[in-house]
Motif scaffolding. Sequence first.
Motif, short mmCIF file in Angstrom:
data_model
loop_
_atom_site.label_atom_id
_atom_site.label_comp_id
_atom_site.label_asym_id
_atom_site.label_seq_id
_atom_site.Cartn_x
_atom_site.Cartn_y
_atom_site.Cartn_z
N GLY A 206 5.97 -2.54 6.40
CA GLY A 206 5.10 -2.61 5.10
C GLY A 206 4.37 -3.82 5.03
N GLY A 207 4.15 -4.04 3.74
CA GLY A 207 3.50 -5.44 3.51
C GLY A 207 4.42 -6.62 3.61
N VAL A 208 4.12 -7.82 3.88
CA VAL A 208 4.98 -8.74 4.21
C VAL A 208 5.01 -9.97 3.15
CG1 VAL A 208 5.91 -10.68 5.86
CG2 VAL A 208 4.91 -8.33 6.66
N LEU A 209 6.07 -10.50 2.53
CA LEU A 209 6.15 -11.66 1.68
C LEU A 209 6.39 -12.86 2.56
CD1 LEU A 209 8.44 -10.02 -0.94
CD2 LEU A 209 5.95 -9.59 -0.76
N PHE A 210 5.85 -13.88 2.31
CA PHE A 210 6.06 -15.06 3.03
C PHE A 210 6.16 -16.45 2.08
CE2 PHE A 210 2.92 -12.44 5.46
CZ PHE A 210 3.57 -12.75 6.77
N ALA A 211 6.94 -17.29 2.61
CA ALA A 211 6.73 -18.83 2.22
C ALA A 211 6.28 -19.72 3.27
CB ALA A 211 8.18 -19.22 1.87
N LEU A 212 5.42 -20.42 3.08
CA LEU A 212 4.77 -21.34 4.12
C LEU A 212 4.90 -22.93 3.86
CD1 LEU A 212 1.33 -19.87 4.49
CD2 LEU A 212 3.44 -19.04 5.69
N ASP A 213 5.16 -23.71 4.56
CA ASP A 213 5.12 -25.19 4.54
C ASP A 213 3.89 -25.41 3.77
OD1 ASP A 213 4.69 -27.96 5.37
OD2 ASP A 213 6.83 -27.82 5.32
N ALA A 214 3.75 -26.03 2.80
CA ALA A 214 2.60 -26.58 2.06
C ALA A 214 1.78 -27.42 2.63
CB ALA A 214 2.99 -27.06 0.64
N ALA A 215 2.59 -28.52 3.50
CA ALA A 215 1.82 -29.48 4.13
C ALA A 215 1.25 -29.32 5.65
CB ALA A 215 3.00 -30.52 4.47
N THR A 216 1.89 -28.25 6.05
CA THR A 216 1.52 -27.72 7.40
C THR A 216 0.95 -26.23 7.63
OG1 THR A 216 3.65 -27.11 8.03
CG2 THR A 216 3.14 -29.34 8.47
N GLY A 217 1.25 -25.46 6.73
CA GLY A 217 0.92 -23.86 6.66
C GLY A 217 1.86 -22.96 7.70
N LYS A 218 2.84 -23.75 8.43
CA LYS A 218 3.83 -23.20 9.17
C LYS A 218 4.77 -22.39 8.24
CE LYS A 218 3.84 -26.67 12.92
NZ LYS A 218 4.57 -27.60 13.54
N GLN A 219 5.05 -21.02 9.05
CA GLN A 219 5.81 -20.16 8.31
C GLN A 219 7.41 -20.70 7.90
OE1 GLN A 219 5.82 -15.77 9.38
NE2 GLN A 219 8.10 -16.11 9.78
N VAL A 220 7.85 -20.41 6.78
CA VAL A 220 9.19 -20.99 6.45
C VAL A 220 10.15 -19.66 6.57
CG1 VAL A 220 10.75 -21.80 4.95
CG2 VAL A 220 8.37 -22.68 5.10
N TRP A 221 9.73 -18.57 5.89
CA TRP A 221 10.23 -17.38 5.95
C TRP A 221 9.35 -16.05 5.80
CZ3 TRP A 221 9.82 -15.04 1.60
CH2 TRP A 221 9.93 -15.77 0.49
N ARG A 222 9.65 -15.05 6.09
CA ARG A 222 9.09 -13.71 6.06
C ARG A 222 10.05 -12.71 5.38
NH1 ARG A 222 5.76 -10.70 9.98
NH2 ARG A 222 4.66 -12.83 10.25
N PHE A 223 9.59 -11.72 4.73
CA PHE A 223 10.46 -10.59 4.05
C PHE A 223 9.62 -9.25 4.06
CE2 PHE A 223 12.24 -7.77 0.78
CZ PHE A 223 13.66 -7.87 1.19
N ASN A 224 10.06 -8.34 4.97
CA ASN A 224 9.36 -6.96 4.95
C ASN A 224 9.61 -6.27 3.58
OD1 ASN A 224 9.85 -7.68 8.12
ND2 ASN A 224 7.69 -6.58 7.74
#
Length: 434
Positions: A206-224
């Motif tokens: 399904g759709g995915v929830l994310f946290a990204l590093d605010a300084a770099t945009g790199k993914q911190v985690w994801r949750f389906n």
Amino acid sequence: MSRKISSAGMGLLAAVIVAGAAACSSSPPPPVTTSFHGAAAPSGSWPYPNGDLANTRDAAGSAISSANVASLREAWSFKLTGTAAAGVGKTGAFAAAPVVVNGVVYIQDLDCNVYALSLATGALKWEYQVNTPEKTGPGPNGVAVANGTVYGDTPSAVFALNAATGKTDWINSSLVDSTQGTFEIQPQVAGGRVYISSAYGIGPGGGVLFALDAATGKQVWRFNTLTGADTGVQSIGLGSGGAWETPLVGGDGSVTFGTGNPYQSAASAMAHPSAQLYTDSDVNLDAATGKLRWYYQGVPNDFKDWDMQTSPVSARVGGVPAVIGSGKMGIVYAMNASTGALLWKTPVGEHNGTDNDSLLLLEHKITLKAPYTIAPGSLGGVLADIAVADGSVYVATIDLPLTYTDLSSPVGTKVAGAPGGEVEALSLTTGKVE
């Protein structure tokens, strides 16, 4: 009696009029700002999509009250440029909450273009043109601003811009593929992380929830938001879960998203009944790791397009930290912020007795036959974000019942009554309609 206006977040934005130009053009028109003589210069701030990190939409400290609201006057207007201005579609040109920081209004239209305007005059400071219409829905889109950076998204990417110049700091276009949905959400930024979600992915997760590093945009985690493949949902192919509205960043180290529905038909809900976790839920995660802390599902086995999509709100119910949620099922829920346990729930707007049919199908207690009418309809219930202030919860509803003439359809196909709606105030302590 004079009372501040909270549910519309009017305190500073009432003087900011953002309009989409309806005239067609072969090329984007130049930016146009119109000022109105005699109006006071707007002032104040609205630093988060819902006013504050608690998502209350409470215009605390506003000078606007019931005593003087009639004297409001338009100070300026700004016509959008880009493709949104060239031809306004059926969902309009603009749906997001403006963010106002340090005298600048930051907005994003439904074609993902970002504008920075002077709060005092409406003059354009810079624009970031994307001109990419939403592929799957009506936005809302929108931006978040933190530490001199503007964060937003296009259907396939998340970006960060310099708040002073509009220049790109970073773009991450590797977060989702064609099966994991598209970005339509107004993000939230706190603690060095950008919280964002795709909407109704068609893949098994399904759709995915994310946290990204605010300084770099790199993914911190994801949750389906869907725990596995489901025969009924996958056969329809319209997708499941994800989130539409700005999440809640709690003071307890959590982040809570209100998630969307599983697009399945009534026939599918009867043939393949499943809770469809974590759709139609408020999902509370550890903000640093993305680990599930708790969830509350408003509608299991949903076949009515009853998203629990509104931005969750942080509040206290009888002294207990709570999360207030709602959505297109037309019910407001108060949940314990630590455990997700239900404290109270209150139906708002029009209901016709079908609220529990999805659950009853899951429990094999009923069968359905066409024609089948639901209220709220899939375009009704609580669509707009709610507000909390002064011990009350403020809710606006849309009443538009729909009839399913074919139970194999994932949405109602026939309007079953005249549209209407209400504004309701509920006791934060008890949920009782005030």
